[in-house]
Scaffold this active site. Structure first.
Site, PDB file in Angstrom:
ATOM      1  N   HIS A 156      -0.108 -10.025  -4.805  1.00 40.61           N
ATOM      2  CA  HIS A 156       0.794  -9.590  -5.873  1.00 40.61           C
ATOM      3  C   HIS A 156       1.055 -10.774  -6.785  1.00 40.61           C
ATOM      4  O   HIS A 156       1.225 -11.905  -6.310  1.00 40.61           O
ATOM      5  CB  HIS A 156       2.108  -9.042  -5.313  1.00 40.61           C
ATOM      6  CG  HIS A 156       2.730  -9.887  -4.254  1.00 40.61           C
ATOM      7  ND1 HIS A 156       2.302  -9.875  -2.946  1.00 40.61           N
ATOM      8  CD2 HIS A 156       3.739 -10.796  -4.317  1.00 40.61           C
ATOM      9  CE1 HIS A 156       3.025 -10.725  -2.241  1.00 40.61           C
ATOM     10  NE2 HIS A 156       3.907 -11.317  -3.051  1.00 40.61           N
ATOM     11  N   GLY A 211       5.310 -19.338   1.002  1.00 40.58           N
ATOM     12  CA  GLY A 211       6.354 -18.320   1.012  1.00 40.58           C
ATOM     13  C   GLY A 211       5.865 -16.895   0.903  1.00 40.58           C
ATOM     14  O   GLY A 211       6.651 -15.990   0.628  1.00 40.58           O
ATOM     15  N   CYS A 263       0.850  -1.202   0.000  1.00 40.42           N
ATOM     16  CA  CYS A 263       0.000   0.000   0.000  1.00 40.42           C
ATOM     17  C   CYS A 263       0.882   1.249   0.000  1.00 40.42           C
ATOM     18  O   CYS A 263       0.565   2.239  -0.679  1.00 40.42           O
ATOM     19  CB  CYS A 263      -0.941   0.012   1.194  1.00 40.42           C
ATOM     20  SG  CYS A 263      -2.393  -1.045   1.016  1.00 40.42           S
ATOM     21  N   HIS A 301      -6.254  -2.781  -1.196  1.00 36.77           N
ATOM     22  CA  HIS A 301      -5.598  -3.752  -0.329  1.00 36.77           C
ATOM     23  C   HIS A 301      -6.436  -5.023  -0.216  1.00 36.77           C
ATOM     24  O   HIS A 301      -7.578  -4.985   0.260  1.00 36.77           O
ATOM     25  CB  HIS A 301      -5.371  -3.169   1.071  1.00 36.77           C
ATOM     26  CG  HIS A 301      -4.700  -4.125   2.004  1.00 36.77           C
ATOM     27  ND1 HIS A 301      -3.337  -4.272   2.065  1.00 36.77           N
ATOM     28  CD2 HIS A 301      -5.209  -5.031   2.871  1.00 36.77           C
ATOM     29  CE1 HIS A 301      -3.035  -5.200   2.953  1.00 36.77           C
ATOM     30  NE2 HIS A 301      -4.157  -5.686   3.457  1.00 36.77           N
TER      31      HIS A 301
HETATM   32  P1  5GP Z   1       6.033 -13.022  -1.546  1.00 37.35           P
HETATM   33  O1  5GP Z   1       7.178 -13.734  -0.854  1.00 37.35           O
HETATM   34  O2  5GP Z   1       5.112 -12.366  -0.544  1.00 37.35           O
HETATM   35  O3  5GP Z   1       5.309 -13.834  -2.559  1.00 37.35           O
HETATM   36  O4  5GP Z   1       6.707 -11.868  -2.396  1.00 37.35           O
HETATM   37  C1  5GP Z   1       7.075 -10.639  -1.847  1.00 37.35           C
HETATM   38  C2  5GP Z   1       8.101 -10.047  -2.782  1.00 37.35           C
HETATM   39  O5  5GP Z   1       8.225  -8.673  -2.467  1.00 37.35           O
HETATM   40  C3  5GP Z   1       9.483 -10.681  -2.668  1.00 37.35           C
HETATM   41  O6  5GP Z   1       9.872 -11.216  -3.931  1.00 37.35           O
HETATM   42  C4  5GP Z   1      10.362  -9.507  -2.221  1.00 37.35           C
HETATM   43  O7  5GP Z   1      11.638  -9.530  -2.823  1.00 37.35           O
HETATM   44  C5  5GP Z   1       9.562  -8.293  -2.640  1.00 37.35           C
HETATM   45  N1  5GP Z   1       9.776  -7.116  -1.828  1.00 37.35           N
HETATM   46  C6  5GP Z   1       9.827  -7.084  -0.457  1.00 37.35           C
HETATM   47  N2  5GP Z   1      10.013  -5.826  -0.039  1.00 37.35           N
HETATM   48  C7  5GP Z   1      10.075  -5.047  -1.162  1.00 37.35           C
HETATM   49  C8  5GP Z   1      10.258  -3.631  -1.345  1.00 37.35           C
HETATM   50  O8  5GP Z   1      10.399  -2.833  -0.423  1.00 37.35           O
HETATM   51  N3  5GP Z   1      10.280  -3.200  -2.641  1.00 37.35           N
HETATM   52  C9  5GP Z   1      10.119  -4.051  -3.702  1.00 37.35           C
HETATM   53  N4  5GP Z   1      10.165  -3.505  -4.922  1.00 37.35           N
HETATM   54  N5  5GP Z   1       9.936  -5.378  -3.549  1.00 37.35           N
HETATM   55  C10 5GP Z   1       9.920  -5.868  -2.282  1.00 37.35           C
HETATM   56 ZN    ZN Z   2      -1.813  -3.263   1.181  1.00 34.51          ZN
END
Ligand code: 5GP
Ligand code: ZN
Length: 113
Positions: A99, A92, A6, A45
């Site tokens: 996203h 994970g 967000c 969100h």
């Molecule tokens: P998940 O593990 O929830 O499927 O994916 C979260 C993703 O967000 C991860 O691939 C991680 O590298 C990315 N991520 C985490 N924090 C940030 C951030 O502050 N900026 C960006 N651009 N990506 C982020």
């Molecule tokens: Zn959010």
């Protein structure tokens, strides 16, 4: 609002944005796992896939089609690319704002780890 994505959507935390419109923002993952690693997020969100309702069907379709268009723009439509939604801990998920990961530019193993 304590949600990281967000804050990125609102511009309060910087990100390299590759697309945005009224409903979606797409930006480069901060820790890319492939030459292309874009996250497509809705402006609204929604914490996890478990929280989706029929009202979100159009939005999710837009996320998938936008991710595909971004991969195609990078030339990965023919060679191949991967789209992933992680849901909750065992998959994970670390950021609890849905996203779509869009990964391309290298061969990707299956099954995933
Ligand atoms: P998940 O593990 O929830 O499927 O994916 C979260 C993703 O967000 C991860 O691939 C991680 O590298 C990315 N991520 C985490 N924090 C940030 C951030 O502050 N900026 C960006 N651009 N990506 C982020
Ligand atoms: Zn959010």
């Amino acid at each position: 609002m304590s949600c990281l994505f967000c804050k990125i959507v609102a511009g309060e935390i910087p990100a390299v944005r590759v697309y945005e419109d009224e409903r979606l923002v797409a930006f480069n993952d901060i820790n890319p796992q492939a030459p292309m690693h874009v996250l497509v997020v809705p402006r609204v969100h929604v914490a996890t896939l478990n929280d989706l309702t029929a009202e979100h069907d159009g939005l999710v379709g837009e996320m998938v089609r936008r991710g595909t268009a971004l991969a195609k723009a990078r030339g990965f439509d023919g060679s191949g690319f991967r789209t992933v939604f992680n849901c909750n801990a065992q998959a994970g998920q670390t950021v609890f704002h849905i996203h779509l990961h869009v990964l391309g530019g290298r061969a990707l193993a299956w099954p995933p780890g």
